[in-house]
Write a protein that holds these residues in place. Structure first.
Motif, short mmCIF file in Angstrom:
data_model
loop_
_atom_site.label_atom_id
_atom_site.label_comp_id
_atom_site.label_asym_id
_atom_site.label_seq_id
_atom_site.Cartn_x
_atom_site.Cartn_y
_atom_site.Cartn_z
N GLU A 1 0.83 -1.21 0.00
CA GLU A 1 0.00 0.00 0.00
C GLU A 1 0.87 1.26 0.00
O GLU A 1 0.62 2.20 -0.75
CB GLU A 1 -0.92 -0.01 1.23
CG GLU A 1 -2.09 0.93 1.12
CD GLU A 1 -3.05 0.74 2.27
OE1 GLU A 1 -3.29 1.74 2.99
OE2 GLU A 1 -3.56 -0.37 2.46
N LYS A 2 1.89 1.25 0.82
CA LYS A 2 2.80 2.39 0.90
C LYS A 2 3.58 2.55 -0.40
O LYS A 2 3.73 3.67 -0.92
CB LYS A 2 3.77 2.21 2.08
CG LYS A 2 4.53 3.46 2.44
CD LYS A 2 5.46 3.22 3.62
CE LYS A 2 4.67 3.14 4.90
NZ LYS A 2 5.54 3.09 6.09
N GLU B 1 2.69 1.56 -3.36
CA GLU B 1 1.73 2.00 -4.38
C GLU B 1 1.59 3.52 -4.34
O GLU B 1 1.69 4.20 -5.36
CB GLU B 1 0.38 1.32 -4.15
CG GLU B 1 -0.68 1.71 -5.13
CD GLU B 1 -0.48 1.16 -6.53
OE1 GLU B 1 -0.99 1.79 -7.48
OE2 GLU B 1 0.20 0.13 -6.70
#
Length: 97
Positions: free
Chosen positions: A13-14, A16
């Protein structure tokens, strides 16, 4: 030691968010940021397709090492850019391990 899949699950997530951010912030002066984003996207796709199995990312990591000069952080970039290189280097290490 953390496995590659565990590392990617924890940090995807980070990564991305950050790989998109470095294109906007540094793409003009650092065109390699676009390659980093593209390679990361390919890695994510292969990782998801592999499920629980370890994906074959030899080519992507080889290209990342070339594009980033072995994850050498440029002197004129922000902490987010540095974090991307550090996280990708850690992912590479987890993948090789």
């Amino acid at each position: 030691m953390i496995t590659f899949n565990e590392y990617m699950t924890k940090n995807s997530e980070k990564l991305e968010l950050f790989t998109k951010a470095i294109i906007r912030a540094h793409g003009k002066n650092h065109p390699e940021a676009f390659d980093v984003r593209e390679l990361y996207t390919q890695m994510q796709t292969k990782t998801k397709e592999a499920g629980e199995e370890k994906p074959n990312l030899d080519e992507e990591f080889s290209r990342l090492r070339q594009v980033t000069n072995n994850y050498l952080i440029p002197g004129d970039v922000c902490e987010t850019y540095a974090a991307v290189y550090n996280m990708l280097a850690e992912a590479d290490q987890a993948y090789q391990g």
